[in-house]
Design a protein around this motif. Structure first.
Motif, PDB file in Angstrom:
ATOM      1  N   TYR A 527       0.834  -1.212   0.000  1.00 15.79           N
ATOM      2  CA  TYR A 527       0.000   0.000   0.000  1.00 15.79           C
ATOM      3  C   TYR A 527       0.865   1.257   0.000  1.00 15.79           C
ATOM      4  O   TYR A 527       0.630   2.200  -0.770  1.00 15.79           O
ATOM      5  N   ASP A 531       0.314   2.107  -3.829  1.00 16.56           N
ATOM      6  CA  ASP A 531      -0.895   2.932  -3.807  1.00 16.56           C
ATOM      7  C   ASP A 531      -0.609   4.380  -3.433  1.00 16.56           C
ATOM      8  O   ASP A 531      -1.328   5.290  -3.872  1.00 16.56           O
ATOM      9  N   VAL A 532       0.416   4.591  -2.614  1.00 20.54           N
ATOM     10  CA  VAL A 532       0.710   5.957  -2.161  1.00 20.54           C
ATOM     11  C   VAL A 532       1.870   6.557  -2.956  1.00 20.54           C
ATOM     12  O   VAL A 532       1.694   7.513  -3.717  1.00 20.54           O
ATOM     13  N   PRO A 673      -7.160   5.368  -1.900  1.00 15.04           N
ATOM     14  CA  PRO A 673      -6.035   4.564  -1.395  1.00 15.04           C
ATOM     15  C   PRO A 673      -6.389   3.781  -0.139  1.00 15.04           C
ATOM     16  O   PRO A 673      -5.968   2.628   0.025  1.00 15.04           O
TER      17      PRO A 673
END
Length: 695
Positions: A527, A531-532, A673
């Protein structure tokens, strides 16, 4: 007697012999009662002029710093010296000059016509009685309020709104004199990145306590600003940082009619111009030209092509001169002039940053190192440090930093990283080594090097404006957080390898808990990295590419970088309050229209938040569990089983709290997110159903 009266009106002496004529016994013998009243009025005017002249003599240009006048109270401290106070005094001199000229003219008339009456003298000078009273009130306000520097400008502006035309013109005269100093300082800062301010009067000031900035920059403070092209070695980014970030805005000195956004623009433009003075090409050209070489002339010509002002300097100088000649203050003209200068400065800096400094490559390096974009590098680094126990370390000493840097270079060599590694090195704050413990990470509490390690980056000119010491501190906070997760992931893989080699038969519960921990840590790391970091970095690079194609505006680059860092901090749960876990947009950071560094100081407050607190507890459990796995027997003893149950129950409780918090954050805007994180952590509601069943 008339001549004595004229002398009294002109003189600034403390004693006025003419006052003896107002004694009743004397006056009744020689003067008519009406003449006595006129004489008293003339003496009042003379006393008013005397008080004004006393102030002028005390604080005038030629008399500044002399002894106090006899009439001054012994307990009254003199006003602090300054150019603005001297300009105020010069303006007073210009205001009272017509009065002095009038008295001299009256004396000439009296010498031609000795029969001039006392009434004629009074009629001529009485027009200054109201003006002198107003000037004394003006002086009294300066003395009692101890007004200093730029604070004189709003004070004069408030008294400028006067119905009496003589008083109005007097204030305008004084105002014009004071604004000369203000415009000179403003011109020097905007055009050359320096200004004369020996008395601390400008609304932009040098920071006195620059020790913190010096430590962050890794160098010592510079006492004086550079004049033109400085002789400081520009390869030393610490010197540039120390000089560049030692200026700040003093709000109490800023005139109220200038908005704070205007002051931020002025600070930003001056810092940008100051950065241009550190141009290494110009310094090399100057040294080579001093030796008379052809190479020096070629370098000077190349640097001249990138001259900041070019032919516009004379035009801008004329505009400043026009502002000085303006009768009335026009704030709009000040704003337009600063906007014009800022536009040219940002375009020039944008061209240098994108084309000369290769900004995209430097940003990718920041991502690869500070944000662990090169995962294989740090995996190898953790392997190198494992044998030395550098990141677990029970004891941190002077050799720890050296060992960490050696491990980093070995890791870089093993993956053929190249010369980029030379821009980065590790450092531990002095407070950690000497035992004071004042320097600590506020992401989480830990006594190991992971919680205190700093990654130093050699900033290349002219990227110091983009990577300020405060920005680098925020990058280091993200680096420590990501490195800790990377280290725990590495430790869990080592535990998996260790358990596989031992072929555990009886401790299947330990294996199951290790699998749960690996599942959570792997998905959390995915993540953060995908995602970030990857998504936000793609947005940043797209914004910079658009700026390079269209606007050529360095301020937009700063704004995009500020929003990038703010979003990463928020989505990594390193922000507190309502913004934690929610990405920001351009409208959320309107303050970034001036300077990204200022925005980071004012908008982003990095503190603990509930999600980060729970993550810290989970990571601590994983740390202790890894140590437990290396020591526990197969099968576990009763004591070991109790300890294991503590880890298992604590982990499930913290996961339950984490999921509830994330669900609450997911309900907010821009939560894509977080939705991905929840989907990965609680796939098919496995964790949530298990925690409910245990309850």
């Amino acid at each position: 007697m008339i001549h004595d009266i004229l002398f009294t009106l002109f003189s600034s002496n403390a004693e006025l012999p003419i006052e003896n004529f107002t004694i009743p016994e004397v006056a009744s013998t020689f003067l008519h009662p009406g003449e006595i009243h006129i004489l008293e009025e003339l003496i009042r005017i003379a006393n008013q002029y005397k008080e004004i002249k006393k102030f002028v003599q005390q604080y005038g240009t030629l008399n500044a710093g002399l002894l106090k006048p006899k009439q001054q109270k012994p307990t009254e401290e003199p006003l602090p010296q300054g150019l603005y106070l001297q300009a105020f005094v010069d303006g007073l001199e210009l205001v009272v000059k017509p009065y002095r000229d009038l008295v001299v003219e009256l004396e000439a008339k009296y010498l031609k016509r000795p029969n001039l009456s006392l009434m004629f003298i009074f009629h001529q000078v009485s027009q200054y009685r109201s003006l002198f009273g107003f000037l004394l009130q003006l002086i009294s306000g300066v003395v009692t309020q101890r007004i200093h520097g730029c604070a004189l400008l709003p004070y004069l502006q408030q008294h400028c709104l006067h119905g009496n035309d003589a008083n109005y013109q007097a204030v305008k005269t004084i105002q014009k004199s004071v604004y000369v100093i203000f415009l000179k300082q403003l011109y020097g800062w905007l055009m050359h990145g320096k200004f004369v301010d020996h008395y601390g009067e400008f609304f932009i000031q040098q920071v006195e306590s620059s020790a913190k900035a010096s430590i962050a920059a890794g160098g010592a403070a510079i006492v004086n600003p550079p004049a033109g092209h400085t002789s400081v070695n520009t390869s030393d980014s610490a010197s540039i940082n120390t000089e560049l970030w030692r200026y700040e805005i003093r709000r109490e000195m800023l005139p109220y009619y200038f908005p704070a956004s205007w002051a931020e623009k002025v600070l930003f433009v001056g810092q940008t111009v100051l950065m241009c003075h550190f141009d290494p090409r110009q310094q090399i050209a100057d040294r080579a030209a001093s030796k008379g070489s052809r190479k020096g002339a070629a370098l000077a010509a190349a640097a001249g092509k990138d001259n900041l002002w070019g032919d516009h300097e004379q035009q801008l100088f004329r505009k400043f001169h026009q502002l000085q000649s303006e009768e009335n203050l026009n704030v709009t003209k000040f704003e337009h002039l600063v906007d014009e200068i800022k536009e040219q400065v940002t375009k020039h800096m944008s061209t240098i940053v994108i084309e000369k400094a290769d900004l995209e490559r430097q940003l990718r390096l920041m991502k690869d190192f500070f944000l662990l974009g090169r995962g294989e590098l740090f995996s190898e680094f953790l392997t190198q440090t494992q044998s030395l126990k550098l990141l677990i370390g029970k004891e941190i000493n002077d050799g720890t930093t050296r060992d960490l840097n050696r491990a980093l270079k070995l890791a870089a060599n093993s993956i053929n990283l190249g010369e980029d590694i030379e821009q980065f090195s590790f450092e531990l704050p002095c407070g950690i080594r000497d035992g004071s413990g004042e320097e600590s990470s506020f992401c989480y509490e830990t006594k190991s090097a992971v919680g205190h390690i700093m990654l130093k980056y050699k900033v290349k000119w002219p990227l110091h404006l983009l990577f300020s010491p405060r920005i680098l501190e925020r990058y280091n906070e993200m680096f420590r957080f990501l490195l800790r997760i990377k280290k725990i992931q590495h430790d869990l893989l080592q535990i998996w390898s260790y358990q596989r080699e031992r072929r555990m038969k009886h401790n299947s519960e330990v294996v199951q808990l290790r699998n749960k921990l690996m599942f959570l840590i792997n998905n959390l790391q995915y993540y953060l990295q995908v995602d970030v970091l990857e998504s936000q970095f793609a947005i940043l690079m797209s914004a910079i590419a658009n700026t390079a194609r269209q606007a050529h505006d360095f301020e937009r680059i700063q704004r995009a970088h500020t929003i990038f860092q703010a979003n990463v901090l928020s989505l990594c749960f390193l922000l507190t309050g309502a913004n934690s876990g929610e990405p920001l947009s351009g409208s959320s950071l309107n303050a970034t229209t001036t300077a990204g560094t200022t925005t980071m100081a004012g908008v982003i407050q990095v503190q603990e938040n509930p999600v980060l607190t729970i993550l810290d507890s989970i990571l601590s459990i994983v740390d202790r569990f890894c140590t437990f796995c290396l020591l526990c027997k197969d099968p576990m003893t009763k004591v070991e089983r109790n300890e294991f149950l503590t880890y298992e129950q604590g982990f499930m409780n913290h996961v339950d709290s984490l999921l509830k918090l994330l669900i609450g954050l997911k309900a907010g805007p821009s939560s894509a997110p977080l939705s991905q994180l929840l989907l990965r952590l609680d796939f098919n509601h496995w964790f949530s159903s298990n925690t409910q069943s245990t309850d």
